[in-house]
Design a protein around this motif. Structure first.
Motif, PDB file in Angstrom:
ATOM      1  N   GLN A  87       3.704   5.796  -5.519  1.00  0.00           N
ATOM      2  CA  GLN A  87       3.638   5.882  -6.977  1.00  0.00           C
ATOM      3  C   GLN A  87       2.527   6.832  -7.420  1.00  0.00           C
ATOM      4  O   GLN A  87       2.705   7.630  -8.351  1.00  0.00           O
ATOM      5  N   ALA A  88       1.359   6.769  -6.747  1.00  0.00           N
ATOM      6  CA  ALA A  88       0.240   7.654  -7.123  1.00  0.00           C
ATOM      7  C   ALA A  88       0.603   9.109  -6.887  1.00  0.00           C
ATOM      8  O   ALA A  88       0.312   9.990  -7.724  1.00  0.00           O
ATOM      9  N   SER A  89       1.233   9.417  -5.758  1.00  0.00           N
ATOM     10  CA  SER A  89       1.626  10.801  -5.476  1.00  0.00           C
ATOM     11  C   SER A  89       2.658  11.295  -6.466  1.00  0.00           C
ATOM     12  O   SER A  89       2.637  12.459  -6.906  1.00  0.00           O
ATOM     13  N   ASN A  92       2.933  10.280  -9.574  1.00  0.00           N
ATOM     14  CA  ASN A  92       2.254  10.480 -10.858  1.00  0.00           C
ATOM     15  C   ASN A  92       1.483  11.798 -10.864  1.00  0.00           C
ATOM     16  O   ASN A  92       1.456  12.527 -11.864  1.00  0.00           O
ATOM     17  N   LYS A  93       0.823  12.134  -9.721  1.00  0.00           N
ATOM     18  CA  LYS A  93       0.110  13.408  -9.624  1.00  0.00           C
ATOM     19  C   LYS A  93       1.054  14.587  -9.757  1.00  0.00           C
ATOM     20  O   LYS A  93       0.752  15.596 -10.426  1.00  0.00           O
ATOM     21  N   GLN A 138       2.225   1.735  -3.424  1.00  0.00           N
ATOM     22  CA  GLN A 138       1.202   2.229  -4.358  1.00  0.00           C
ATOM     23  C   GLN A 138       0.896   3.706  -4.118  1.00  0.00           C
ATOM     24  O   GLN A 138       0.739   4.494  -5.059  1.00  0.00           O
ATOM     25  N   GLN A 139       0.797   4.118  -2.849  1.00  0.00           N
ATOM     26  CA  GLN A 139       0.562   5.527  -2.528  1.00  0.00           C
ATOM     27  C   GLN A 139       1.699   6.412  -3.015  1.00  0.00           C
ATOM     28  O   GLN A 139       1.477   7.508  -3.540  1.00  0.00           O
ATOM     29  N   ARG A 191       0.833  -1.214   0.000  1.00  0.00           N
ATOM     30  CA  ARG A 191       0.000   0.000   0.000  1.00  0.00           C
ATOM     31  C   ARG A 191       0.859   1.253   0.000  1.00  0.00           C
ATOM     32  O   ARG A 191       0.572   2.229  -0.711  1.00  0.00           O
TER      33      ARG A 191
END
Length: 379
Positions: free
Chosen positions: A362-364, A366-367, A359-360, A356
């Protein structure tokens, strides 16, 4: 040499009866004839077969050897022709036989010594050495505080040709050179490093600390009455001559690991160490002539300090039952297995959390990249 019955004496008996060989036990022929007891000796002894035949009094097979010698002599005769001196063949054969016999004899002594090293650790051999020990064939310890304790012949190495035989005293746990020079030519490897300790473990009931009354100071001896009367004043005035060992603490065990505690170095400890004195005053250890290395002769007054197994269980809280002693390794292995299993379970629990977080992250990321791209287009 011959025995009382008229039969010729065996090689083993004649070897053990030689001067300087009083320490040796007579190895039985059944022990020597067992090939298992001779394993590995063939590579250590030259002319092994001939030496073994000499020990067992077996007549060597000379048919093949004589044929080979005759063939060699015929070849030599052809080479020399008529130039052979008178008595050439007879002298040559005699010198060859004499040289071979001396080599075989030395090899037989070496082979018997190595067999003897193994024999005295067997049941019949160690029983034979017990009889010699009780009859004081090996002598007594020269140390005064050992009170004439009987000694055992031992070696400091199992390799022949390194050192001569030594005498081990079970009272002070020290080695001594035999007092007679005739024993200083006996190889210590013929007795080995195992015999001394194995002897004491095999016969734990031996009273090695029994004090022997000295005949020279016996007051009942009529031959020494006048001598004792003349010495009485000097012996009474010198308090250093009569040293009494301190009394051991109460509740001392009689045995530790099957050994009598009375046989644990009875010649060592307080009261059994020589203290140098000058006019009745002890010499300081800091003096140049003071005592050195006295700690080598020390022994704890409380014999339970030597019971390491009991001390370990008392320190680590182990039970006194036999089952607990036998299950110590099992409990330790079980504890190790439990800790490893718990660590594996914790890693499995933490694995989803790690995913998790990844994944968090990577998402941050990408944003952030998307915002930077949009900002660039708007500009």
């Amino acid at each position: 040499m011959s025995s009382s019955e008229g039969a010729p004496e065996s090689w083993i008996s004649s070897f053990c009866s030689l001067m300087g060989h009083e320490y040796f036990a007579e190895v039985s022929e059944d022990f020597i004839e067992d090939d298992f007891n001779l394993t590995g000796l063939q590579s250590q002894v030259p002319m092994y077969k001939e030496a073994l035949e000499m020990i067992l009094d077996v007549e060597p097979e000379e048919d093949e050897e004589e044929e080979e010698e005759e063939e060699e002599e015929e070849e030599d005769d052809e080479v020399l022709g008529d130039e052979k001196p008178a008595g050439y063949r007879r002298d040559r054969k005699h010198s060859r036989v004499a040289s071979d016999l001396s080599v075989i004899e030395s090899s037989a002594e070496l082979l018997y010594g190595l067999i003897h090293q193994r024999y005295i650790t067997s049941r019949p051999g160690i029983q034979q050495m017990l009889e010699k020990y009780e009859m004081q064939h090996f002598g007594v310890c020269p140390r005064v505080h050992c009170n004439g304790c009987k000694v055992l012949p031992v070696g400091r190495t199992d390799t022949p040709g390194q050192e001569t035989v030594k005498l081990f005293c079970p009272s002070c746990y020290d080695l001594y050179t035999p007092p007679n020079s005739r024993f200083q030519s006996v190889d210590g490897a013929f007795f080995g490093t195992t015999f001394g300790s194995l002897f004491l473990m095999t016969f734990p009931d031996l009273d090695i600390g029994a004090k022997r009354a000295e005949a020279g100071l016996s007051p009942t001896s009529p031959a020494n009455t006048n001598t004792n009367q003349s010495r009485s004043s000097s012996l009474a005035s010198s308090g250093a001559m009569t040293v009494t060992s301190p009394e051991p603490p109460p509740n001392q065990p009689t045995q530790i690991n099957g050994m009598l505690t009375s046989n644990f170095a009875p010649g060592l400890g307080e009261g059994h160490i020589y203290e140098p004195k000058i006019y009745g005053f002890k010499v300081s250890e800091r003096a140049k002539s003071g005592p050195r290395m006295q700690w080598l002769r020390m022994k704890p007054a409380d014999i339970t300090e030597l019971d390491e197994a009991a001390r370990y269980h008392a320190t680590h809280g182990g039970g006194g039952d036999d089952d607990s002693d036998g299950d110590g390794d099992t409990e330790m292995s079980t504890a190790v297995a439990r800790t490893s299993q718990q660590s594996a379970i914790e890693k499995r629990k933490k694995a989803p959390l790690r995913r998790r977080r990844q994944q968090q992250q990577q998402a941050s990321s990408n944003k952030a990249d998307q915002m930077s791209i949009n900002g660039g287009e708007g500009g």
